[in-house]
Design an enzyme around this catalytic site. Structure first.
Site, PDB file in Angstrom:
ATOM      1  N   ASN B  22      89.893  67.966 -15.829  1.00  0.00           N
ATOM      2  CA  ASN B  22      90.394  68.552 -16.897  1.00  0.00           C
ATOM      3  C   ASN B  22      89.308  68.856 -18.020  1.00  0.00           C
ATOM      4  O   ASN B  22      88.577  67.906 -18.399  1.00  0.00           O
ATOM      5  CB  ASN B  22      91.485  67.277 -17.309  1.00  0.00           C
ATOM      6  CG  ASN B  22      92.269  67.933 -18.458  1.00  0.00           C
ATOM      7  OD1 ASN B  22      91.621  68.052 -19.747  1.00  0.00           O
ATOM      8  ND2 ASN B  22      93.437  68.322 -18.470  1.00  0.00           N
ATOM      9  N   SER B  45      95.150  71.955 -15.765  1.00  0.00           N
ATOM     10  CA  SER B  45      95.467  72.381 -17.039  1.00  0.00           C
ATOM     11  C   SER B  45      96.597  71.594 -17.485  1.00  0.00           C
ATOM     12  O   SER B  45      97.783  71.563 -16.668  1.00  0.00           O
ATOM     13  CB  SER B  45      95.612  73.897 -17.385  1.00  0.00           C
ATOM     14  OG  SER B  45      95.885  73.944 -18.688  1.00  0.00           O
ATOM     15  N   GLU B  46      96.611  70.545 -18.530  1.00  0.00           N
ATOM     16  CA  GLU B  46      97.697  69.653 -18.747  1.00  0.00           C
ATOM     17  C   GLU B  46      98.982  70.212 -19.131  1.00  0.00           C
ATOM     18  O   GLU B  46     100.153  69.472 -18.996  1.00  0.00           O
ATOM     19  CB  GLU B  46      97.183  68.512 -19.689  1.00  0.00           C
ATOM     20  CG  GLU B  46      97.131  68.985 -21.212  1.00  0.00           C
ATOM     21  CD  GLU B  46      95.730  69.399 -21.398  1.00  0.00           C
ATOM     22  OE1 GLU B  46      95.045  69.945 -20.645  1.00  0.00           O
ATOM     23  OE2 GLU B  46      95.196  69.309 -22.658  1.00  0.00           O
ATOM     24  N   ASN B  47      99.104  71.751 -19.512  1.00  0.00           N
ATOM     25  CA  ASN B  47     100.366  72.015 -19.439  1.00  0.00           C
ATOM     26  C   ASN B  47     101.118  72.429 -17.982  1.00  0.00           C
ATOM     27  O   ASN B  47     102.185  72.920 -18.188  1.00  0.00           O
ATOM     28  CB  ASN B  47     100.276  73.545 -20.340  1.00  0.00           C
ATOM     29  CG  ASN B  47      99.266  74.586 -19.968  1.00  0.00           C
ATOM     30  OD1 ASN B  47      98.520  74.069 -19.443  1.00  0.00           O
ATOM     31  ND2 ASN B  47      99.815  75.749 -19.900  1.00  0.00           N
ATOM     32  N   SER B  87     102.476  66.492 -14.896  1.00  0.00           N
ATOM     33  CA  SER B  87     101.137  66.701 -15.109  1.00  0.00           C
ATOM     34  C   SER B  87     100.508  65.482 -15.763  1.00  0.00           C
ATOM     35  O   SER B  87      99.544  65.065 -15.350  1.00  0.00           O
ATOM     36  CB  SER B  87     101.045  67.743 -16.475  1.00  0.00           C
ATOM     37  OG  SER B  87      99.594  68.190 -16.468  1.00  0.00           O
TER      38      SER B  87
END
Lengths: 232, 219
Positions: B22, B45-47, B87
């Site tokens: 990340n 990607s944390e979205n 996520s």
């Protein structure tokens, strides 16, 4: 079971002053544009909005900030909006900042019927102030409560008349946990299809979580940061 | 002394084959440009995406496909999408091998501050608190000193914390340092042309120098 409503105005008819609303999306990606416009038109005030972000000055939740309809934002990141900043600094707007994963998980806890969850995010920081701490296996965790939101408003790519929802690419974001975590969930979709038209294996949110659905129109789908590379 | 791309280039050497990584906003984003070809590395990607590709070519931008910095991006073969709860579930469960993020301050105990300056506009922590609380391996990419010339490597952080005892390694324009709680900032490498004395002067926290400190290899 008739979940289909005519438009955004009908979908939000019972949202009144002082309501707490979950609003899906990440930045401007996958936001419920039609319902936000309808809320602006209706002019409901003193809203508490649970949303990862607060839109930009002239789009998304920013439109409701401009008309001073929002009393409180519960978000993880709110940095893209000058009007937001002005209202916050002048004390017109309250903000509760929450770690992004905790925000998502508090929605999910509501979706799963769990009153609270234990999370590590924020341990030893000001986020932990006033919260219950418990040690599991040598690690401290904070007790975080499920959201109790009367309304959730989300945007999906496709939906059917039973309320089953399918999302496209990174628009699942907060739309999915919020769709499942609201008491009354309103879904606006780019394409509304009859029950049976979506492959049951492809459903992201089962219709049991969705109470009202309609096909939105004139999606702008604004891009917040247009980044490109050269063709070579 | 390294520029931003030099810092990113050095951090890219920490990325191993098979890693899920990340990358935070700023210098960390640049790391993607220097991951050696041939390594099988998946960017999270944390979205809600695993397998983040480069920016699209002009005309191919898709408003439904962005990264956590809200920039338009692309898929790669093997990309997977999911929601924000899942996520952060995979982040919390320790599935992400390496987190690279920026910081305003790091303490010699590994505490990090990167989200709030009291009295200034507060934008929020986004996913940083979740990431630092969970990641097994956290590398901070930052300048050694701030714009006022003050060290960002401190005995204790002065700004509100993002997480405690979590930073393992720091890469700055001057040095690579390992954070060893109870010991301090252990100097591992010097940037090309930078002396131990210069690094000592820029480090307010306890700097540990053991033997000869090699220069970074950023070729």
């Amino acid at each position: 079971m008739n979940k289909v409503v005519k438009d955004a105005d009908e979908a939000i008819m019972d949202i009144t002053d002082g309501a707490t609303i979950m609003l899906g999306g990440f930045g401007l990606c996958g936001i419920p544009e039609n319902c936000i416009s309808a809320l602006v038109k209706k002019g409901v005030k003193d809203l508490t909005c649970i949303s990862n972000n607060a839109g930009v000055d002239d789009f998304g939740i920013g439109l409701m900030l401009k008309t001073r309809q929002v009393k409180k934002m519960i978000s993880s990141y709110v940095g893209e909006n000058a009007e937001f900043e002005r209202q916050l600094l002048s004390g017109e707007l309250e903000v509760d900042l929450i770690p992004q994963g905790t925000l998502a998980t508090r929605c999910m806890a509501a979706a799963y019927g769990m009153p609270a969850v234990w999370v590590r995010a924020g341990v030893g920081t000001e986020v932990a102030e006033g919260k219950e701490v418990r040690n599991f296996g040598g690690v401290d965790y904070l007790l975080e409560y499920a959201f109790d939101a009367p309304f959730a408003i989300v945007k999906a790519w496709k939906g059917d008349t039973h309320g089953n929802l399918v999302f496209r690419k990174t628009t699942r974001n907060f739309n999915m946990p919020m769709a499942m975590g609201g008491k009354i969930t309103i879904a606006e979709v780019e394409e509304l299809v009859p029950a049976g038209a979506i492959d049951p294996d492809h459903v992201h949110v089962p219709g049991i979580y969705v109470h009202r659905i309609f096909q939105g129109k004139q999606y702008e789908k604004r891009i917040e940061q247009r980044t490109v590379r050269s063709k070579s | 002394m390294l520029d931003k791309n030099g810092i990113a280039r050095r951090i890219a050497k920490e990325v191993k084959d098979g890693y899920y990584v990340n990358l935070g906003i700023g210098i960390p984003t640049l790391v993607a440009n220097y991951i050696p070809r041939g390594l099988n590395v998946t960017l999270q990607s944390e979205n809600g995406m695993l397998g983040m590709g480069p920016f699209p070519v002009e005309g191919d931008e898709d408003p439904d496909l962005i990264n956590a910095g809200k920039q338009t991006i692309t898929e790669v073969p093997g990309t997977a999408y999911f929601d924000s709860a899942l996520s952060f579930g995979m982040i919390r469960a320790g599935k992400v091998d390496l987190t690279i993020l920026g910081a305003m301050e790091v303490s010699e105990e590994g505490d990090i501050a990167n989200w709030k300056i009291p009295g200034k506009m507060v934008k929020g922590m986004g996913g940083a608190m979740d990431l630092v609380a969970a990641a097994k391996n956290i590398i901070v990419a930052m300048q050694h000193v701030n714009k006022a010339g003050e060290s960002k490597l401190l005995p204790r952080c002065s700004l509100p914390l993002t997480g405690v005892k979590c930073v393992k390694k720091i890469v700055t324009e001057l040095a690579v340092l390992e954070v060893v709680p109870g010991k301090g900032f252990v100097l591992l490498e010097r940037a090309p042309g930078v002396t131990v004395e210069e690094i000592r002067k820029a480090t307010a926290g306890k700097l540990v120098v053991e033997g000869d400190v090699p220069e970074m290899d950023i070729a």
